[in-house]
Motif scaffolding. Structure first.
Motif, PDB file in Angstrom:
ATOM      1  N   VAL A 301       0.156  -2.316 -18.557  1.00  0.00           N
ATOM      2  CA  VAL A 301       1.588  -2.329 -17.587  1.00  0.00           C
ATOM      3  C   VAL A 301       1.687  -3.195 -16.855  1.00  0.00           C
ATOM      4  O   VAL A 301       0.932  -3.498 -16.016  1.00  0.00           O
ATOM      5  N   ILE A 302       2.455  -3.957 -16.880  1.00  0.00           N
ATOM      6  CA  ILE A 302       2.218  -5.442 -15.408  1.00  0.00           C
ATOM      7  C   ILE A 302       3.636  -5.184 -15.033  1.00  0.00           C
ATOM      8  O   ILE A 302       4.453  -6.135 -15.886  1.00  0.00           O
ATOM      9  N   GLY A 303       3.596  -5.580 -14.179  1.00  0.00           N
ATOM     10  CA  GLY A 303       4.511  -6.090 -12.952  1.00  0.00           C
ATOM     11  C   GLY A 303       4.964  -7.493 -12.251  1.00  0.00           C
ATOM     12  O   GLY A 303       3.539  -7.109 -11.647  1.00  0.00           O
ATOM     13  N   LYS A 304       5.315  -7.537 -11.973  1.00  0.00           N
ATOM     14  CA  LYS A 304       5.330  -8.683 -11.124  1.00  0.00           C
ATOM     15  C   LYS A 304       5.620  -9.007  -9.731  1.00  0.00           C
ATOM     16  O   LYS A 304       7.352  -8.652 -10.291  1.00  0.00           O
ATOM     17  N   LEU A 353       2.959   0.946  -3.402  1.00  0.00           N
ATOM     18  CA  LEU A 353       2.383   0.234  -3.060  1.00  0.00           C
ATOM     19  C   LEU A 353       3.592  -0.967  -3.329  1.00  0.00           C
ATOM     20  O   LEU A 353       3.971  -2.565  -3.051  1.00  0.00           O
ATOM     21  N   ALA A 354       4.200  -1.225  -4.878  1.00  0.00           N
ATOM     22  CA  ALA A 354       4.771  -2.126  -5.061  1.00  0.00           C
ATOM     23  C   ALA A 354       6.075  -1.923  -4.760  1.00  0.00           C
ATOM     24  O   ALA A 354       7.352  -2.798  -3.815  1.00  0.00           O
ATOM     25  N   LYS A 355       6.891  -0.427  -4.378  1.00  0.00           N
ATOM     26  CA  LYS A 355       7.847  -0.012  -3.287  1.00  0.00           C
ATOM     27  C   LYS A 355       7.568  -0.118  -2.110  1.00  0.00           C
ATOM     28  O   LYS A 355       9.022  -1.344  -1.873  1.00  0.00           O
ATOM     29  N   ALA A 356       6.381  -0.921  -1.459  1.00  0.00           N
ATOM     30  CA  ALA A 356       6.197  -1.145   0.125  1.00  0.00           C
ATOM     31  C   ALA A 356       6.692  -2.897  -0.071  1.00  0.00           C
ATOM     32  O   ALA A 356       7.628  -3.897   0.687  1.00  0.00           O
ATOM     33  N   PHE A 357       5.778  -4.007  -1.433  1.00  0.00           N
ATOM     34  CA  PHE A 357       6.149  -4.825  -1.241  1.00  0.00           C
ATOM     35  C   PHE A 357       7.655  -5.549  -1.061  1.00  0.00           C
ATOM     36  O   PHE A 357       8.200  -6.300  -0.853  1.00  0.00           O
ATOM     37  N   LYS A 358       8.460  -4.231  -2.126  1.00  0.00           N
ATOM     38  CA  LYS A 358       9.797  -5.061  -2.523  1.00  0.00           C
ATOM     39  C   LYS A 358      10.698  -4.581  -1.362  1.00  0.00           C
ATOM     40  O   LYS A 358      11.634  -5.639  -0.662  1.00  0.00           O
ATOM     41  N   SER A 359      10.223  -3.675  -0.280  1.00  0.00           N
ATOM     42  CA  SER A 359      10.726  -3.052   0.415  1.00  0.00           C
ATOM     43  C   SER A 359      10.639  -4.138   1.509  1.00  0.00           C
ATOM     44  O   SER A 359      11.304  -4.216   3.236  1.00  0.00           O
ATOM     45  N   VAL A 369       0.868  -9.109  -8.362  1.00  0.00           N
ATOM     46  CA  VAL A 369       1.566  -8.501  -9.877  1.00  0.00           C
ATOM     47  C   VAL A 369       0.193  -7.036  -9.483  1.00  0.00           C
ATOM     48  O   VAL A 369      -0.657  -6.251  -8.668  1.00  0.00           O
ATOM     49  N   PHE A 370       1.217  -6.605 -10.161  1.00  0.00           N
ATOM     50  CA  PHE A 370       0.218  -5.034 -10.677  1.00  0.00           C
ATOM     51  C   PHE A 370       0.332  -4.622 -11.714  1.00  0.00           C
ATOM     52  O   PHE A 370       1.040  -4.035 -12.798  1.00  0.00           O
ATOM     53  N   LYS A 517      -1.851   2.100   2.606  1.00  0.00           N
ATOM     54  CA  LYS A 517      -1.448   0.938   3.832  1.00  0.00           C
ATOM     55  C   LYS A 517      -2.714   0.246   4.545  1.00  0.00           C
ATOM     56  O   LYS A 517      -1.943  -1.585   4.287  1.00  0.00           O
ATOM     57  N   LEU A 518      -3.037   0.150   4.259  1.00  0.00           N
ATOM     58  CA  LEU A 518      -4.567  -0.682   4.826  1.00  0.00           C
ATOM     59  C   LEU A 518      -5.219  -1.189   3.377  1.00  0.00           C
ATOM     60  O   LEU A 518      -4.615  -3.163   3.469  1.00  0.00           O
ATOM     61  N   LEU A 519      -4.370  -1.097   1.552  1.00  0.00           N
ATOM     62  CA  LEU A 519      -4.430  -1.330   0.979  1.00  0.00           C
ATOM     63  C   LEU A 519      -4.005  -2.480   0.341  1.00  0.00           C
ATOM     64  O   LEU A 519      -3.609  -4.047   0.125  1.00  0.00           O
ATOM     65  N   PHE A 520      -2.227  -2.346   0.838  1.00  0.00           N
ATOM     66  CA  PHE A 520      -1.475  -2.797   1.551  1.00  0.00           C
ATOM     67  C   PHE A 520      -1.554  -4.171   1.878  1.00  0.00           C
ATOM     68  O   PHE A 520      -0.920  -5.586   1.517  1.00  0.00           O
ATOM     69  N   ASN A 521      -1.671  -4.074   3.134  1.00  0.00           N
ATOM     70  CA  ASN A 521      -1.846  -5.183   4.417  1.00  0.00           C
ATOM     71  C   ASN A 521      -2.968  -5.920   3.622  1.00  0.00           C
ATOM     72  O   ASN A 521      -2.603  -7.731   3.974  1.00  0.00           O
ATOM     73  N   VAL A 522      -3.809  -5.612   3.436  1.00  0.00           N
ATOM     74  CA  VAL A 522      -5.190  -6.558   3.062  1.00  0.00           C
ATOM     75  C   VAL A 522      -4.127  -7.720   1.248  1.00  0.00           C
ATOM     76  O   VAL A 522      -4.195  -8.575   1.642  1.00  0.00           O
ATOM     77  N   GLY A 523      -3.465  -7.529   1.148  1.00  0.00           N
ATOM     78  CA  GLY A 523      -2.653  -7.643  -0.152  1.00  0.00           C
ATOM     79  C   GLY A 523      -1.703  -8.589   0.567  1.00  0.00           C
ATOM     80  O   GLY A 523      -1.988 -10.115   0.137  1.00  0.00           O
TER      81      GLY A 523
END
Ligand SMILES: [Zn+2]
Length: 552
Positions: A301-304, A353-359, A369-370, A517-523
């Motif tokens: 499954v892949i989202g972007k 993570l996807a939700k956070a990037f959208k926020s 890419v997820f 949150k750490l992985l989110f911030n790295v990305g």
């Protein structure tokens, strides 16, 4: 002239204002919550999802859930207009004869399947018959030119079964310059041993199990007895596979050596030193396997989120959605392998993570890419298929960040970097951890080769710098011993067992949220930069990236 300078100035001003997407550490963090994470985790780990085995009703439910969630979050489909990438697989059910006959000059004896050994095959032939096949002991079964090591030197293994040791010569040697000392290299992994034996054209290969050197007990191997396994459907390229692959227990191997009149202790210690020559065992092995092969398709499954300024550069988060399905009952009579930690938790984490990037108000500069891959539990198949058939060019993929299991134990002071020293990505993580008063630490069990055991490894193998973290061990209230004790307990009681369930009395997701949150911030930071993190000197993957024909 003046005019063109004026135009240039306008252009510079416009492109500068487009770059107002600066990295702000706080952006998007408030989107993460224990309850959000828990909701996904509970659903994916429920009995209703039947252990999320590819080809089952559990797969259908999981795919539908992920598609629905991505859609709700307005994440773009990652494969054209679809969230799905087809992964053609073959399910091979190998049923081994209950015993194996070994004939020596002194007579013959039998070894018992499951108790003494576990075998299977990657072949799709209906019947596999090994009759009086020669056994040869080939040390570690390693060909590593960079370490000047070749256990197959001058050895013709055609029509023979090779017997090899698990791990690599560095393990337990006390010499950190021999391979990587106690840190396992890919040469130490069982998958490598099977791949190399096939490259050498052996008829079969048996690995001698050892609890310490393998990193897990023989019961983990026993779970493979007469079960179905998935492989990539390789009918198009038709590579050579051994007729029989598998493991023997340490006592069974000693029995083989004894009946062959070969000194176990002396031979095993000689095999640990350079220049060892393989030893014919003068034993003949006979057994059979019957095989059923069915072809089917599973799905990644892949989202972007398309980047605003560098849309053709990609940060890929990966996590596996699959687990082991329904299988042998445990002592409580439970047959559903829920895989709550492994890996409903990572799947849930990725949705967060996807939700956070959208926020985040501003779009990232680079694309995010997820990727939720299938069949990780069957030897990283979904990610291997993606790496061989990438939707986004490998040379344009800036980094991979993989999640396989989140922290279920509450807040930790540290976060573990698996495969420390591999890539610059760990420096990004260091900085993010430091900024919130935390720190990164090396994996507590480097002998187990975890860097080769989840989906980021499929990216590493094609040269994409890959970050894989693990739960810290320094519990913020109870200290380091407590964290270690919890991890040992997980391996003993829950790993790949029906008991890996979501249980509020045992789980505390507050630490997982902090790690995400750490992985989110790295990305997030990578998505706003122009830099290309690289493999560090000494990494076995650096040359692959450097030699890529379209390397950035
Ligand atoms: Zn996993």
């Amino acid at each position: 002239m003046k005019q063109s300078i004026f135009l240039l100035l306008i252009f510079l001003t416009v492109s500068c204002s487009k770059k107002d997407n600066v990295f702000t550490r706080e952006d998007g963090l408030s989107s993460f919550s224990v309850s959000g994470l828990e909701q996904h985790l509970k659903t994916l780990a429920s009995d209703d999802f039947m252990g999320r085995m590819p080809f089952t009703e559990g797969e259908k439910k999981t795919l539908a859930y992920l598609e629905e969630q991505l859609n709700q979050l307005s994440i773009e489909p990652g494969n054209g207009t679809s969230y799905l990438q087809e992964v053609p697989l073959v399910k091979i059910t190998a049923t081994a004869a209950p015993t194996m006959t070994i004939t020596s000059k002194k007579g013959s004896f039998t070894l018992d399947g499951l108790k003494d050994y576990v075998i299977w095959t990657e072949r799709t032939d209906e019947k596999i018959e090994l009759r009086d096949v020669d056994l040869v002991f080939a040390g570690f079964g390693i060909v590593a030119p960079e370490y000047n090591w070749n256990d197959y030197e001058g050895l013709d293994v055609k029509d023979k079964v090779v017997l090899v040791m698990v791990n690599d010569p560095g393990f337990g040697s006390g010499d950190s310059t021999l391979f990587k000392g106690n840190t396992m290299t890919y040469y130490g992994r069982w998958t490598y041993k099977f791949e190399e034996a096939a490259r050498q054209g052996a008829k079969g290969v048996l690995i001698i199990h050892d609890d310490v050197a393998a990193g897990y007990g023989f019961w983990v191997v026993q779970n493979n007895w007469n079960t179905s396994r998935l492989y990539l459907d390789r009918r198009a390229t038709n590579p050579y596979f051994c007729e029989m692959v598998g493991w023997v227990t340490n006592p069974a191997a000693k029995k083989l050596f004894e009946s062959a009149g070969v000194d176990w202790a002396a031979t095993v210690s000689a095999a640990r030193k350079p220049g060892f020559k393989a030893i014919p065992m003068n034993l003949k092995l006979s057994t059979t396997l019957s095989v059923q092969a069915t072809y089917d398709k599973s799905y990644n499954v892949i989202g972007k989120i398309t980047g605003a300024q560098q849309p053709d550069e990609y940060i890929i988060y990966s996590t596996h959605w699959d687990h082991l399905g329904i299988g042998k009952a445990d002592e409580r009579g439970d047959t559903i392998y829920n895989g709550a930690l492994d890996n409903a938790s990572g799947t849930a984490g990725m949705l967060e993570l996807a939700k956070a990037f959208k926020s985040v108000k501003n779009k990232p500069s680079r694309s995010i890419v997820f990727l939720f891959v299938t069949a990780e539990e069957q030897n990283l198949l979904g990610s291997a298929h993606y790496a061989a058939n990438p939707i986004y060019p490998i040379e344009k993929t800036v980094a991979n960040i993989n999640i396989d299991g989140i922290n279920p134990y509450g807040k930790m002071n540290d976060i573990v970097v698996v495969g420390i020293g591999q890539s610059d990505l760990e420096d990004y993580l260091n900085e993010e951890a430091k900024a919130v008063g935390r720190y990164t630490s090396p994996e507590p069990n480097p002998v187990a080769g975890y860097y080769f055991r989840s989906d980021h490894f499929s990216f590493a193998k094609v040269g994409v710098p890959a970050l894989y973290t693990g739960t810290g061990i320094n519990h913020f209230e109870k200290g380091t011993d407590y964290g270690k004790q919890l991890q040992d307990e997980y391996v003993a009681k829950y790993y790949h067992k029906p008991s890996d369930e979501y249980d509020t009395s045992r789980w505390n997701l507050e630490g997982a949220v902090e790690d995400l949150k750490l992985l989110f911030n790295v990305g997030k930071r990578l998505s706003l930069e122009n830099t290309w993190p690289w493999w560090k000197l000494g990494s076995e993957f650096r040359a692959i990236r450097e030699n890529h024909p379209k390397q950035p």
